[in-house]
Design a protein around this motif. Structure first.
Motif: not given
Length: 508
Positions: A407-410, A401-403, A415-419, A358-360
């Motif tokens: 996430x960073x802006x909000x 990249x967009x996700x 995201x981890x590299x595994x995700x 639900x984060x984004x």
């Protein structure tokens, strides 16, 4: 989400027809008996429905074929006007370097050269010019409505050919004055879109080029008037078109008794699918369908609706299209491609928002932005040169990249590299038609269309199934087009469908 979805009955049907040769319109009308026998010979012997035998083809004369072709052409034109809200008559444009265009240019040049020579004589000869004035007069009069009495009188009075001929014989003809009147009248009668073309006529000083330009603009005005007439009669044309198309098809059926063979096969297969309920997860099975031997017979309406849904999964290269929907084959094909595009788009977005939780997903602007990015990258999805797997690899990179940026802006956990690796892999997996997420999206889209189709003439759209929220606008647009097309087809051909289904829906 279930991973036990069975393959669509349409996919299996397509495979069963993969060895059939491509059959065109001629076979649809003349050779359906042979084609149906081929299909029936390879079908299971245990059938739960009885299909009527096709009528034997009969020999027809060339004159009958020509007359039938004209009837089909007229029926197709009336159908196009009613079904296609954007239908417009366009000026004829001959292909460059074509023989027809070259001949036309040579003939026109000879005519205008002759006119130029006549007007250059001393005294001028006005034979050709007067003929042109007569044509212009008739064209201007054709633009008038019954109430345009004053304009009609003006045109008739000024462009009085008898008077013009007398003036020419006596050397008193002022052709420039007549042309000035013509240009003024064109400005009065033309559509606003032609104002600029008419205005440019006033800048042409030489009489021959001016005549040529006048006829060029008049040709455009004829097209405008024809399109105006089409738009004016369209609201009143629906019922007449339904009766006209039905009448023309009946005439065709009387000359070609086997012209319902593919319709019979199409409806029969739909009834089989409903009663056997083999593929209930691929297409909605409609009311009354069940798989047990004592199950109730599906209603004719349920069979028809299911049959129309089958057209959205049609193998157009291998399966002959039913005769009654043949004029709309391109439209059904276009809807089919749009739904395939929506299925992949919806699957990619569902995978992405499921991973991001639900984060984004709650960020409306971001969701719309991401959808537009994926849509653009899937624009050429149905071109032969398009490779879906490669495109989804690119989409996976772009989505991550967009996700991450969102996430960073909000201020959410990045995201981890595994995700990212898992998300990219899930997006790439959508390339397979057997991907569980893609099949779920396909099933839900078809369920939505079936529900809307079964609702009859209710204006309200049904509730969008879960997971399709991000593409609900696009899905609703397709649904409205699909249901409008189906409802019109039912209006025209329901008597034939009822007759065919009355024989098919009989227990063996």
């Amino acid at each position: 989400m279930s991973e036990n979805l069975e393959k669509s009955n349409l996919n299996e049907a397509e495979k069963s027809h993969s060895n059939d040769s491509e059959q065109g319109l001629e076979e649809a009308m003349d050779g359906s008996e042979v084609a149906l026998q081929k299909k029936k010979s390879g079908s299971p012997s245990s059938q739960r429905v009885q299909r009527p035998h096709s009528s034997p083809p009969r020999f027809v004369t060339v004159e009958e074929l020509v007359e039938t072709a004209k009837g089909v052409t007229n029926m197709a034109l009336a159908h196009e006007i009613v079904v296609n809200g954007d239908f417009q008559i366009k000026p004829v444009e001959l292909p460059e370097d074509s023989l027809e265009k070259k001949v036309k240019e040579i003939v026109h040049k000879a005519f205008w050269d002759c006119l130029s020579v006549q007007l250059s004589e001393d005294p001028p000869t006005y034979d050709h010019a007067i003929k042109l004035l007569g044509e212009i007069k008739e064209t201007l009069l054709s633009f008038l409505l019954p109430g345009h009495t004053r304009l009609r009188n003006q045109i008739t009075e000024v462009l009085d050919l008898d008077l013009i001929m007398q003036e020419a014989e006596n050397g008193a003809l002022d052709i420039c004055k007549l042309v000035e009147f013509i240009i003024g009248m064109m400005g009065t009668l033309c559509a606003p879109a032609r104002d600029e073309e008419v205005k440019k006529l006033k800048d042409i000083k030489e009489i021959v080029p001016l005549f040529r330009a006048i006829f060029s603009v008049l040709d455009l005005m004829k097209v405008d008037m024809a399109n105006f007439a089409v738009s004016s009669i369209r609201p009143h044309l629906m019922q007449q078109s339904v009766e006209y198309e039905r009448k023309k098809f009946q005439e065709l059926l009387e000359k070609q008794p086997n012209s319902l063979d593919f319709v019979t096969q199409w409806l029969g297969e739909a009834a089989d699918d409903l009663m056997n309920q083999k593929h209930k997860n691929a297409l909605p099975a409609g009311g009354g369908a069940a798989g047990s031997g004592d199950s109730p017979m599906p209603s004719p309406a349920a069979v028809q609706n299911y049959a129309y849904l089958k057209l959205l999964k049609w193998d157009h290269l291998q399966q002959p299209f039913p005769e009654t929907v043949l004029m709309d084959q391109a439209r059904f094909r276009e809807l089919q491609l749009q739904l395939e595009h929506l299925t992949v788009l919806g699957a990619v977005l569902l995978v992405t928002f499921s991973m991001a939780a639900s984060d984004i997903a709650s960020q409306a602007n971001f969701a719309e932005k991401l959808k537009m990015i994926v849509k653009i990258l899937l624009t050429d999805m149905h071109l032969p040169s398009f490779h879906l797997k490669d495109a989804l690899t690119t989409i996976g990179e772009k989505v991550c990249l967009e996700v991450s940026s969102c996430l960073s802006l909000c201020g959410f956990t990045p995201f981890t590299s595994d995700k990212e690796t898992v998300l990219k892999g899930q997006i790439q997996a959508v390339a397979s038609p057997d991907n569980p997420i893609r099949r779920i999206m396909d099933c839900r889209i078809l369920t939505f269309l079936e529900t809307y189709l079964a609702s009859g003439h209710e204006k309200a759209l049904p509730t969008i199934p879960g997971g399709l929220g991000p593409v609900h606008k696009e899905l609703e647009e397709v649904a409205i087009k699909f249901v409008r097309l189906v409802n019109y087809n039912k209006m025209v051909f329901s008597p034939y469908y009822d007759a065919v289904l009355s024989k098919i829906l009989v227990r063996s």
